[in-house]
Scaffold this active site. Sequence first.
Site, mmCIF file in Angstrom:
data_model
loop_
_atom_site.group_PDB
_atom_site.id
_atom_site.type_symbol
_atom_site.label_atom_id
_atom_site.label_comp_id
_atom_site.label_asym_id
_atom_site.label_seq_id
_atom_site.Cartn_x
_atom_site.Cartn_y
_atom_site.Cartn_z
ATOM 1 C CG ASP A 70 -10.071 8.503 -18.661
ATOM 2 O OD1 ASP A 70 -9.400 7.701 -19.331
ATOM 3 O OD2 ASP A 70 -11.037 8.152 -17.946
ATOM 4 C CE1 TYR A 116 -16.680 4.181 -17.899
ATOM 5 C CE2 TYR A 116 -16.109 4.947 -15.699
ATOM 6 C CZ TYR A 116 -16.551 3.948 -16.544
ATOM 7 O OH TYR A 116 -16.850 2.721 -16.034
ATOM 8 C CE LYS A 118 -12.984 -0.227 -19.035
ATOM 9 N NZ LYS A 118 -13.356 1.163 -18.860
ATOM 10 N NE ARG A 160 -2.545 0.746 3.496
ATOM 11 C CZ ARG A 160 -1.935 1.622 4.302
ATOM 12 N NH1 ARG A 160 -1.774 2.875 3.929
ATOM 13 N NH2 ARG A 160 -1.487 1.235 5.482
HETATM 14 C C1 LIG Z 1 -13.802 1.972 -17.814
HETATM 15 C C2 LIG Z 1 -13.372 3.385 -17.781
HETATM 16 C C3 LIG Z 1 -13.076 4.030 -16.560
HETATM 17 C C4 LIG Z 1 -13.240 3.335 -15.213
HETATM 18 O O1 LIG Z 1 -12.309 2.338 -15.052
HETATM 19 P P1 LIG Z 1 -12.516 1.027 -14.095
HETATM 20 O O2 LIG Z 1 -11.286 0.269 -14.325
HETATM 21 O O3 LIG Z 1 -13.778 0.375 -14.546
HETATM 22 O O4 LIG Z 1 -12.645 1.555 -12.707
HETATM 23 C C5 LIG Z 1 -12.624 5.333 -16.623
HETATM 24 N N1 LIG Z 1 -12.495 5.980 -17.796
HETATM 25 C C6 LIG Z 1 -12.788 5.412 -18.982
HETATM 26 C C7 LIG Z 1 -12.629 6.190 -20.235
HETATM 27 C C8 LIG Z 1 -13.236 4.093 -19.009
HETATM 28 O O5 LIG Z 1 -13.537 3.530 -20.188
#
Ligand SMILES: *Cc1c(COP(=O)(O)O)cnc(C)c1O
Length: 383
Positions: free
Chosen positions: A173, A101, A198, A47
């Site tokens: 992001d 998102y 992803k 952590r």
């Molecule tokens: C899926 C996603 C998130 C969130 O991510 P998790 O791993 O599900 O917490 C944030 N931003 C984008 C663009 C996403 O596609």
Amino acid sequence: MKKRFSTETNCIHSEQETEVNIQGVNTPIDPSSAFQYRGFEENVYPRYYNTINQKVVVEKLVALEKGEAGLLFSSGMAAISTILFSLLKTGDHAIFYQKIYGGTFSFIKTEFEKFGIEYSFVEGNEPDAFEKEIKSNTKIIYIESPTNPLLDILDVKGIADVSKKHNLVSVIDNTFATPINQTPITLGIDISLHSGTKYLGGHSDLCFGAMVTSKELNDKVLKTAINQGGSLNVLDVYLIERSLKTLDVRVNRQNENALQLAKFLENHSKVGKVYYPGLKNHPRHEIAREQMKGFGGMLSFELKADGIDKVNNFLDALSLIKPALSLGGVETIICSPALTSHIKMSKTDREKAGILDGLLRLSVGIEYAQDLQEEIDFALSKT
Ligand SMILES: *Cc1c(COP(=O)(O)O)cnc(C)c1O
């Protein structure tokens, strides 16, 4: 001086650790949660984000994103919530792009008020639309490009410049683009974050988040991260290291496949609008071309025959391509935003946002593109 290698090489070779006695070519997995402290400068603990496996993966991401330091988190939302809470306090104001998102949107809506943090959502996609929202207590600008599900493109450098001019922290992001297609830090952005679930993971079997930034901002986020405790377990960390080795190969194939399918769909008589930044008639194609190396594996399209029935006929006729949530894996998956991510919105609000019932979002995998194209063509004949 350390030689700077290309992205393709960095995916494989950057910052690997070798077990000295055995000399295997992979980083050994150290599952310890207890580490001896005598004779070491730093106390090591999962952590504290400083185990050897965490550090190796972070260094690889730092090389790919061209930043200075970074952190790995247990999910994309753990990265996003930790970053935002580390940069904002009561009385501060933050600016967000409207089309971020859904999970981030709902985090802001449900958590910020409790902590007395103000926010604005920007509708326009030009840098001045962001500049107009800046107030004396504004601390950050937070964006996403390309966006979900309509693949809108923001002028990343233009927005980073606005942020710098006003001494704010800019956050992007970068999940949809990946560092293979877009390196926002080289465009002036301060923090690039990911839902690694992803593309970085890329096999639909991991859930994690990541951030790359400067040393200074990393230290700041790390303090909050240690308090929030959203660190990742070592077995997943090792799988990320393995996944990143093929990131460049996977994403380049996804770029090629998506471009081929977008061009095919664009000329299909049963298809309405196609949303893909790599198409010449995408309204932001020129900006995308300037700031991206490839246009990514995500695309959306509308069935001309609108209505949920037709969507179901189309989905029923697919076999390789599965209707599934999430994105970025090696397998092609498809989803109906109206029935999934945007189901809580009213039909009128959805239509205002450009999300028609006949809209489908494709996360293109690394299969042979012609197989995907033939299957889609067949399914379109059923609409
Ligand atoms: C899926 C996603 C998130 C969130 O991510 P998790 O791993 O599900 O917490 C944030 N931003 C984008 C663009 C996403 O596609």
